[in-house]
Design an enzyme around this catalytic site. Structure first.
Site, PDB file in Angstrom:
ATOM      1  N   ASP A   1      32.486  88.481  47.218  1.00  0.00           N
ATOM      2  CA  ASP A   1      31.695  87.982  48.338  1.00  0.00           C
ATOM      3  C   ASP A   1      32.555  87.055  49.180  1.00  0.00           C
ATOM      4  O   ASP A   1      33.124  86.073  48.666  1.00  0.00           O
ATOM      5  CB  ASP A   1      30.455  87.248  47.831  1.00  0.00           C
ATOM      6  CG  ASP A   1      29.396  88.206  47.299  1.00  0.00           C
ATOM      7  OD1 ASP A   1      29.256  89.297  47.866  1.00  0.00           O
ATOM      8  OD2 ASP A   1      28.729  87.864  46.312  1.00  0.00           O
TER       9      ASP A   1
ATOM     10  N   HIS B   1      34.304  93.567  43.675  1.00  0.00           N
ATOM     11  CA  HIS B   1      33.552  93.080  44.834  1.00  0.00           C
ATOM     12  C   HIS B   1      33.686  91.564  44.899  1.00  0.00           C
ATOM     13  O   HIS B   1      33.359  90.861  43.937  1.00  0.00           O
ATOM     14  CB  HIS B   1      32.081  93.474  44.708  1.00  0.00           C
ATOM     15  CG  HIS B   1      31.229  92.951  45.821  1.00  0.00           C
ATOM     16  ND1 HIS B   1      31.425  93.318  47.126  1.00  0.00           N
ATOM     17  CD2 HIS B   1      30.204  92.077  45.827  1.00  0.00           C
ATOM     18  CE1 HIS B   1      30.541  92.703  47.893  1.00  0.00           C
ATOM     19  NE2 HIS B   1      29.785  91.945  47.125  1.00  0.00           N
TER      20      HIS B   1
ATOM     21  N   HIS C   1      27.357  89.558  54.366  1.00  0.00           N
ATOM     22  CA  HIS C   1      25.949  89.707  54.000  1.00  0.00           C
ATOM     23  C   HIS C   1      25.336  88.528  53.261  1.00  0.00           C
ATOM     24  O   HIS C   1      24.124  88.534  53.041  1.00  0.00           O
ATOM     25  CB  HIS C   1      25.737  91.002  53.205  1.00  0.00           C
ATOM     26  CG  HIS C   1      26.417  91.027  51.864  1.00  0.00           C
ATOM     27  ND1 HIS C   1      27.405  91.923  51.567  1.00  0.00           N
ATOM     28  CD2 HIS C   1      26.252  90.282  50.753  1.00  0.00           C
ATOM     29  CE1 HIS C   1      27.817  91.724  50.326  1.00  0.00           C
ATOM     30  NE2 HIS C   1      27.124  90.746  49.816  1.00  0.00           N
TER      31      HIS C   1
ATOM     32  N   ASP D   1      27.203  96.149  48.214  1.00  0.00           N
ATOM     33  CA  ASP D   1      26.210  95.087  48.125  1.00  0.00           C
ATOM     34  C   ASP D   1      25.749  94.738  49.532  1.00  0.00           C
ATOM     35  O   ASP D   1      26.509  94.195  50.324  1.00  0.00           O
ATOM     36  CB  ASP D   1      26.799  93.855  47.442  1.00  0.00           C
ATOM     37  CG  ASP D   1      25.750  92.794  47.159  1.00  0.00           C
ATOM     38  OD1 ASP D   1      24.551  93.096  47.285  1.00  0.00           O
ATOM     39  OD2 ASP D   1      26.129  91.667  46.807  1.00  0.00           O
TER      40      ASP D   1
END
EC number: 3.2.1.24
Length: 1059
Positions: free
Chosen positions: A278, A276, A619, A414
């Protein structure tokens, strides 16, 4: 002679094995100390520093200067390039040789002009395999190592480059991970040498660590636990770290243990490599591009060495970046995607923060066409949901174009919650499977399922899986494997679970050690079965045995991070405004396309602007939980959208309105799907403005009425404004009557026709309140329930209320309010003729630390449920705290309105850019501003402008009636959300219309068309026609049928334009 059996003390035996593999203790004689053998320093080390993120070809041309281990470099966000010249001793022939590299920055190794591996100490990647077996000319093993040269008969030499970013895996926070970055932080190179790597020692270490994990994890009451411990102990007995010839005996003991298989009923764990990343968070967008390269090239290297390894990768935006910046790496990703090892997932442009409004809807102003200039007036808001659709539309089309197929599962590990409309949107985009896990972070209630069906607002269902290990960054330990089984809340209903392994958030991804652990645990008695698998395999297994799965209906509310509904108000306002601009550009461009043979729809420009907006909906960006640098970049993106969007808007309006000027050369365009009669400020010569009451049909335009017709006020009563001797002010337009006390608080709001009072007896509305706002840790993210205990009303000073506009078409009063010694507020309370709500135009100069500003309206309404707008609809939430599930929702999200109603009467609170809200008892509360200090110490500091409105109502508003109108809908329950050109229209003369049912009812309605439509077909959200979806056009009307909250998309093929 074999040693006699001895009684074994559990703790001493366990610790004996632990010390044998410890990286801290007894490394002079234990096994860990033999992981690396002979070593030597690199031959020549040189470097240069730059504040830029240079491409490789440019960097290698720079002036490198001598460097050495121990050197410091920086500051934060700079880059240090190292040239590493290596000479491998001939004595190492036949052995595996690594470059050992440690620094506290993130590194990327370049070889032959291509990136080959990431080097990140935090991600346990501190060595790069130069060769599996030096001197063995196996083409498979050496195809990536072509720059080995032979300066003499004795040595092997090559040159590498290491690009080191001056930031860690999780940024460069000063003092803690989420603190604002330290701009002066320096980084250090602590190791750079060549070493012989002992692969057999590594495998023994993996086995011993797994055996220790089994012994600890199964505990003293388990027979298999003792078998694992005694096997490990015996391995220590037979293994002499100084004598490699003893290793095979120890390996045989381990193989015998791990070769003992479990039964057929074992739970199956599907282990998928994952990383993952971001898209921006504690580092800027541009650093994410390099994080992708570092992480994915490392994963590719693992795929080459482990053909069974499967790696799942989401976020089309990140792949687009790598395609542009690292074309060689991107080609290899496509190659491994064809092999089935690199698996694109998710289907969206970025992983958006889906649970609350990552589509932040904007007010829908009318547009005044004045020689291609526009004036905006306040009014209703565009229903939300379209940006969610665009995430999938852009993402799925990208995956189809670049990898040959669309994604079959939505991937959102997430996020900060999940809208109740997501199942329907997934369905419309060809997705029936969903993987996430964030509800494991719930602060109050444990979510009762890990595998279940999720039913959305309209009844659409998708299969959902939350990895029971409650993480998307597993490392392959026995503890995690056992937790995955023990924690599974659907035992007896689901016997398969996901296990996502690899360092994440800041990238990094899987390591060879993780893979070695998982492969060793593939089928071992006492543990679940572990298989390296893909998301498709996991969901296929879950679907094949899904009869007993439970169903969850409605939103999936995350009981944490509800401060993100309010943090960084300017980002949220920018997002909402840009949504409005793009909506209007698409609408007017579509109408211009239909009416003008010469107009060219700006498809490429709109795609670019939409992708910028979608990027900001990641997000940790639109939520405001990012560093200052990211927030500033986001605001620049919004400014680009505003600037280019308004240019496109001018061009479309000019083409649409050509040849039809009003009396003053003015045409007023209405971009909303209902007729509107409103007060507008019209331009006058010299830059002045005058108020006028104008009427414009739905999605159409009308000329400005001549000045002579501006004076009569139609049947509506003008606005009366009266200031009493005590300083209070009354505003009355015959529909509602508003009374303000001398400080600007609302003492009365009456629906005139019925005489019904909306404000609770003895209470005041428009009451600003200030709270202490100190969460437990996640500063920008969280507001805790205990903040409600610190409520302090902000009291104004009598005599500050003054009349603004004196009545007629508009009446207003304004006041000043000192919030604190450092912050102040000014507000104009406005009531227009014929308007059913009163508006509060607010300006705040905000300079606080850990404070939370809200505004409250106590209502004379009693109801156990309040209604909140969400994407393509609304839902109800309790106004009481009966259960822990109720009080955990003390702060919730809403889009443009929330409403508290009892039979026959209600009060709605509307807003133009706010999302945090709550209704407790009969008090409607709108969250306005926060003041967190991490990860952005400047968050929300400065000047803010926003508007909210209060509307009492007796019954649902009547259907808007419908100068020229492009579209109108016969039912007030159906809203026309979007008009745009179809993505894949061959002749570029097809439009897509998106409508939804907003009341929660079954509806048959007529869509009236004024455009030259040749054919109408139902399509999905990806604009793929429904073979059975052809609609009959009857007198320029289409009959449509809706179920509650259903979203319908229509494909309209336009007739050829007249020549």
């Amino acid at each position: 002679m074999a040693a006699a059996p001895a009684l074994k003390h559990w703790r001493t035996t366990l610790e004996r094995v632990e010390k044998f593999v410890s990286p801290l203790y007894f490394t002079d004689c234990n096994l860990r100390g033999r992981l690396f053998g002979a070593s030597c320093p690199v031959a020549v080390l040189s470097s240069f520093l730059t504040p830029e993120r240079l491409p490789y070809q440019e960097a290698v041309q720079r002036d490198f200067r001598p460097a050495q281990v121990g050197d410091s470099f920086g500051p934060t966000w700079w880059t240090c390039w190292f040239r590493v010249e290596l000479t491998i001793p001939e004595a190492w022939v036949g052995q595996e040789v690594h470059l050992c590299w440690e620094s506290d920055g993130e590194g990327l190794v370049w070889r032959d002009g291509e990136p080959v591996q990431g080097l990140t100490k935090e991600g346990e990647k501190t060595s790069y395999v130069l060769t599996d077996r030096l001197g063995e000319r196996d083409p498979r093993r050496f195809k990536r190592f072509s720059c080995l040269s032979f300066p003499s008969s004795r040595d092997y030499s090559l040159t590498l480059y290491v690009e080191v970013a001056c930031n860690g895996l999780l940024g460069a926070g000063k003092g803690s991970m989420i603190a604002a970055p330290d701009p002066e932080k320096m980084f250090q190179l602590s190791r750079a040498e060549l070493a012989v790597f002992h692969r057999d020692v590594h495998m023994l270490l993996v086995d011993l660590e797994l055996l220790l994990g089994i012994a600890k994890g199964l505990g003293k009451d388990n027979q298999r636990s003792f078998q694992a411990l005694y096997t490990a102990n015996q391995m220590v007995n037979v293994c002499d770290p100084a004598q490699p010839e003893t290793f095979p005996v120890a390996q045989a003991l381990a193989s015998r243990f791990f070769g003992q298989h479990g039964g057929e009923s074992q739970h199956t764990i599907h282990a998928t490599g994952h990383c993952h990343i971001d898209t921006a968070w504690l580092w800027p967008f541009k650093e994410t591009v390099r994080k992708c390269a570092r992480s994915w090239v490392t994963a590719l290297q693992l795929m080459e060495r482990n053909p069974e390894f499967i790696f799942a990768c989401s976020q089309a935006q990140q792949l687009e970046w790598v395609k542009s910046r690292y074309p060689g790496l991107y080609s290899r990703l496509q190659e491994f995607a064809c092999r089935g090892q690199f698996v694109p997932v998710g289907g969206t442009w970025v992983e958006m923060g889906s649970g609350w409004p990552e589509r932040l809807p904007a007010p829908r102003p009318a547009l005044t066409c004045v020689a291609s200039h526009f004036l905006h007036c306040q009014d209703g808001n565009l229903p939300s949901g379209e940006a969610m659709v665009r995430q999938f539309l852009q993402g799925q089309n990208f995956f189809l174009q670049e990898f040959g197929k669309m994604c079959s599962e939505f991937w959102l590990p997430d996020t900060f919650g999940y809208s109740a409309q997501l199942p329907q949107i997934m369905h419309g985009c060809g997705i029936r499977r969903f993987l996430s896990q964030k509800l494991s972070w719930n602060l109050v209630n444990s979510f009762p399922h890990h595998t279940f069906f999720w039913e959305g607002l309209d009844g659409s269902r998708v299969l959902v899986h939350f990895p029971p290990g409650d993480s998307y960054g597993m490392q392959g330990s026995v503890e995690e494997v056992l937790k995955t089984v023990a924690n599974n809340r659907d035992k007896g209903r689901a016997n398969h679970s996901a296990f996502l392994f690899g360092f994440g958030d800041g990238g990094g991804g899987p390591t060879q050690t993780m893979l070695d652990r998982l492969k060793r645990l593939s089928n071992t008695d006492g543990l679940p079965r572990v298989q390296l698998s893909s998301p498709r395999q996991l969901f296929s297994a879950l679907e094949s045995d899904s009869e007993q799965l439970c169903t969850w209906v409605g939103e999936l509310f995350l009981e944490l991070h509800n401060g993100t509904y309010t943090t960084h108000a300017q980002i949220k306002k920018g997002n909402r405004e840009c949504e409005r601009i793009l909506h209007d550009v698409e609408l007017l461009s579509s109408l211009a396309l239909a009416r003008s043979a010469q107009f060219l729809y700006p498809a490429a420009q709109l795609q670019h602007l939409w992708r910028l907006l979608l990027l900001n909906q990641f997000h940790d960006v639109v939520t405001g939980s990012c560093i200052q640098m990211v927030a500033e970049e986001a605001m620049c993106h919004y400014e680009d959208i505003r600037s280019h969007g308004n240019t496109l808007l001018s061009a479309a309006a000019a083409a649409l309105c050509a040849g039809e000027p009003g009396p003053e050369g003015l045409l007023i365009v209405n971009t909303l799907p209902w007729k509107r009669t409103e007060v507008m400020a019209l331009p006058k010569p010299g830059g002045a403005h005058s108020l006028a009451l104008v009427t414009v049909p739905s999605m159409g335009y009308a000329p400005v009425p001549p000045p002579t017709s501006l004076q009569p006020l139609l049947p509506q009563q003008p606005v009366f404004v009266v200031q009493e001797t005590d300083g209070s002010v009354t505003l009355d337009n015959g529909i509602i009557r508003v009374k303000l006390d001398p400080t600007g608080r609302l003492t009365s709001l009456v629906l005139v026709a019925s005489g019904r009072e909306a404000i609770a007896e003895g209470a005041v509305g428009n009451q600003f309140v200030l709270f202490d706002d100190v969460p437990l840790y996640w500063d920008a993210w969280d507001v805790m329930d205990y903040h409600l205990e610190t409520r302090k009303p902000v009291l104004g000073q009598a005599g500050t209320l003054a009349v603004g506009t004196e009545g007629g078409l508009r009446g207003s009063a304004w006041f000043l309010l000192q919030i604190s010694p450092n912050s102040r507020l000014s507000q104009e309370v406005v009531l227009d003729v014929g308007c059913p709500y009163v508006r509060f135009h607010t300006e705040v100069h905000w300079h606080e630390a850990h404070k939370f500003l809200k505004v409250e309206f106590p209502a004379r309404v009693r109801s156990s449920q309040a209604t909140y707008e969400i994407q393509f609809g609304h839902l109800q939430r309790p106004t009481h705290y009966n259960t822990s599930w109720d009080w955990a929702r003390f702060e919730v999200w809403a889009h443009r309105w929330m409403d508290l109603s009892e039979h026959g009467f209600g009060l709605a609170l509307l807003n133009d850019c706010k999302y945090g809200a709550s209704v407790r008892g009969s008090i409607l509360s709108l969250s306005l501003l926060r003041a967190p200090k991490a990860p952005d110490a400047t968050a929300d500091t400065g000047r803010h402008e926003f508007t909210y409105a209060l509307m009492p109502h007796k019954a649902p508003s009547p259907a808007p009636a419908t100068s020229w109108s492009a579209f109108s809908v016969s039912s007030p329950a159906v809203l026309l959300e979007t008009v745009k050109q179809a993505e894949s229209s061959p002749q570029r003369r097809s439009l897509v219309l998106r409508l939804y049912e907003a009341h929660g009812s079954h509806v048959d309605c007529w869509l009236h068309l004024s455009l030259p439509v040749q054919e109408a077909i139902l399509c999905d959200l990806l604009e793929r026609p429904d073979p059975a979806g052809h609609l009959t056009l009857q007198d320029s009307r289409l009959k449509l049928t809706f179920s509650p909250f259903q979203v319908l998309s229509l494909l309209l093929v336009l007739q050829p334009p007249p020549h």
